[in-house]
Motif scaffolding. Structure first.
Motif, PDB file in Angstrom:
ATOM      1  N   LEU A   1       0.795  -1.225   0.000  1.00  0.00           N
ATOM      2  CA  LEU A   1       0.000   0.000   0.000  1.00  0.00           C
ATOM      3  C   LEU A   1       0.830   1.280   0.000  1.00  0.00           C
ATOM      4  O   LEU A   1       0.328   2.342  -0.345  1.00  0.00           O
ATOM      5  N   ASN A   2       2.105   1.193   0.413  1.00  0.00           N
ATOM      6  CA  ASN A   2       2.945   2.402   0.360  1.00  0.00           C
ATOM      7  C   ASN A   2       4.001   2.333  -0.738  1.00  0.00           C
ATOM      8  O   ASN A   2       4.945   3.131  -0.753  1.00  0.00           O
TER       9      ASN A   2
ATOM     10  N   LYS B   1       5.784   3.015  -4.223  1.00  0.00           N
ATOM     11  CA  LYS B   1       5.807   4.224  -5.046  1.00  0.00           C
ATOM     12  C   LYS B   1       5.336   3.855  -6.457  1.00  0.00           C
ATOM     13  O   LYS B   1       6.025   3.140  -7.181  1.00  0.00           O
TER      14      LYS B   1
ATOM     15  N   GLU C   1      -6.640   4.142  -5.249  1.00  0.00           N
ATOM     16  CA  GLU C   1      -7.019   4.884  -4.038  1.00  0.00           C
ATOM     17  C   GLU C   1      -8.102   4.143  -3.254  1.00  0.00           C
ATOM     18  O   GLU C   1      -8.072   4.100  -2.015  1.00  0.00           O
ATOM     19  N   SER C   2      -9.041   3.519  -3.964  1.00  0.00           N
ATOM     20  CA  SER C   2     -10.118   2.796  -3.285  1.00  0.00           C
ATOM     21  C   SER C   2      -9.583   1.581  -2.537  1.00  0.00           C
ATOM     22  O   SER C   2     -10.204   1.117  -1.571  1.00  0.00           O
ATOM     23  N   LYS C   3      -8.426   1.064  -2.983  1.00  0.00           N
ATOM     24  CA  LYS C   3      -7.820  -0.097  -2.326  1.00  0.00           C
ATOM     25  C   LYS C   3      -6.817   0.298  -1.253  1.00  0.00           C
ATOM     26  O   LYS C   3      -6.207  -0.570  -0.628  1.00  0.00           O
ATOM     27  N   GLY C   4      -6.613   1.605  -1.062  1.00  0.00           N
ATOM     28  CA  GLY C   4      -5.757   2.066   0.033  1.00  0.00           C
ATOM     29  C   GLY C   4      -4.332   2.390  -0.327  1.00  0.00           C
ATOM     30  O   GLY C   4      -3.500   2.639   0.556  1.00  0.00           O
ATOM     31  N   TYR C   5      -3.992   2.414  -1.633  1.00  0.00           N
ATOM     32  CA  TYR C   5      -2.640   2.812  -2.041  1.00  0.00           C
ATOM     33  C   TYR C   5      -2.466   4.321  -1.818  1.00  0.00           C
ATOM     34  O   TYR C   5      -3.334   5.111  -2.180  1.00  0.00           O
ATOM     35  N   THR C   6      -1.368   4.702  -1.220  1.00  0.00           N
ATOM     36  CA  THR C   6      -1.207   6.090  -0.762  1.00  0.00           C
ATOM     37  C   THR C   6      -0.059   6.840  -1.416  1.00  0.00           C
ATOM     38  O   THR C   6       0.025   8.059  -1.289  1.00  0.00           O
ATOM     39  N   ASN C   7       0.826   6.129  -2.124  1.00  0.00           N
ATOM     40  CA  ASN C   7       2.048   6.788  -2.628  1.00  0.00           C
ATOM     41  C   ASN C   7       2.028   6.832  -4.156  1.00  0.00           C
ATOM     42  O   ASN C   7       2.875   6.237  -4.826  1.00  0.00           O
ATOM     43  N   LEU C   8       1.030   7.545  -4.696  1.00  0.00           N
ATOM     44  CA  LEU C   8       0.847   7.605  -6.145  1.00  0.00           C
ATOM     45  C   LEU C   8       1.540   8.847  -6.700  1.00  0.00           C
ATOM     46  O   LEU C   8       1.391   9.943  -6.170  1.00  0.00           O
TER      47      LEU C   8
END
Length: 311
Positions: free
Chosen positions: A3-4, A6, A25-32
């Motif tokens: 999820l973090n 890059k 984003e809906s799956k919780g990935y934060t480092n886009l």
């Protein structure tokens, strides 16, 4: 991917790229990581190299491309082949140079021969002549597939290619000169309804068959593959579609019904039809654990509501 991780989404403001971002984003990935065209011109090799050297993305979704329908492809073929070749070559080479763990390249079903057997299996690539109206774009996309294949072969990279069928959904291009058939028809029917026009004219005979996949399904398939598979699992590339098609005439009648247009639909048979049928064989994708979920009518209704909200 975790999820973090890059993750760089090239072409994030386009229909496919924005769909991939929504899914991640809906799956919780934060480092886009994203860049607009003004911030990063993917046709400029030095700019691309500088970006990869500075940002060092671990995963890449290569959704950036110059796209358009029959009119745009026929009118600007040099732009279509040049810009797409440069984008692919620059990003794929930089991904290799700067150690990207996994890359997913998005092609197009127009890579297949004009008269390929239907439904089209992945192994039909390069077995016949291409449709002349989008040959430049198709050759560029075939080059992208082969770039991924041969970088994997020579350098041991993990670069995958996917071939989506005709896509539609929010953030599509509704410009009548450069759009694909679905958004063009949605706009034409909407404007004809608003202006109370007695008839609407559609290019061609209405007989070609086309398959349509909602962009949110496409994004879901891409993320599914990136999370669960490597290039060695999928073969050279994998088709992404729904596995069934309809005629342009049926599509027009469906859109007319959804929009509420009550005039006559006229077909201009002097205009080109394009490829007679483009239906993907999606059995390889199904074996990898994914199937399309959004019914066509529901997807068109959703897209039409989005179009009206953006006007």
């Amino acid at each position: 991917m975790n999820l973090n991780s890059k993750i760089y989404i090239a072409g994030h403001r386009g229909m496919v790229g924005s769909g991939i971002i929504r899914k991640l984003e809906s799956k919780g990935y934060t480092n886009l990581i994203t860049r607009t065209h003004n911030d990063l011109d993917l046709i400029n090799q030095q700019a691309v190299n500088n970006f990869f050297e500075t940002e060092k993305p671990e995963y890449v979704f290569l959704a950036a491309a110059k796209v358009g329908g029959i009119f745009a492809n026929s009118t600007y073929p040099a732009e279509f082949i040049y810009e797409n070749l440069m984008i692919e070559a620059n990003v794929i080479h930089a991904a290799y140079t700067y150690g990207v763990k996994k890359l997913l390249f998005l092609g197009s079903s127009c890579i297949y021969p004009k008269f390929a057997p239907q439904p089209m299996k992945e192994e039909y690539l390069l077995t016949g002549e291409l449709e002349v109206t989008n040959e430049a774009y198709a050759i560029a996309k075939i080059a992208g597939i082969r770039l991924c294949k041969h970088y994997n072969q020579q350098y041991g990279t993990n670069f995958m290619s996917v071939m989506p069928t005709n896509l539609y959904g929010q953030n599509d291009n509704f410009d009548l000169e450069s759009s694909h058939v679905m958004p063009a028809l949605i706009r034409k029917f909407h404007e004809a309804k608003i202006d109370d026009e007695p008839e609407i004219v559609i290019w061609g005979t209405g007989s070609p068959r086309r398959e349509f996949l909602h962009v949110d399904d496409m994004a879901d398939a891409c993320v599914h593959l990136m999370e669960n598979y490597d290039e060695s699992d999928i073969g050279e590339f994998v088709n992404i579609g729904v596995g069934k098609d309809i005629t342009i005439r049926e599509l027009a009648e469906l859109i007319g019904d959804i929009v509420g247009y009550e005039g006559e639909i006229v077909y201009d048979k002097s205009k080109p039809d394009g490829t007679p049928q483009k239906l993907l064989d999606v059995s390889r994708l199904n074996r990898l654990g994914w199937e399309a979920k959004i019914p066509l009518r529901n997807g068109i209704m959703q897209t039409y509501e989005w179009y009206k909200s953006e006007k």
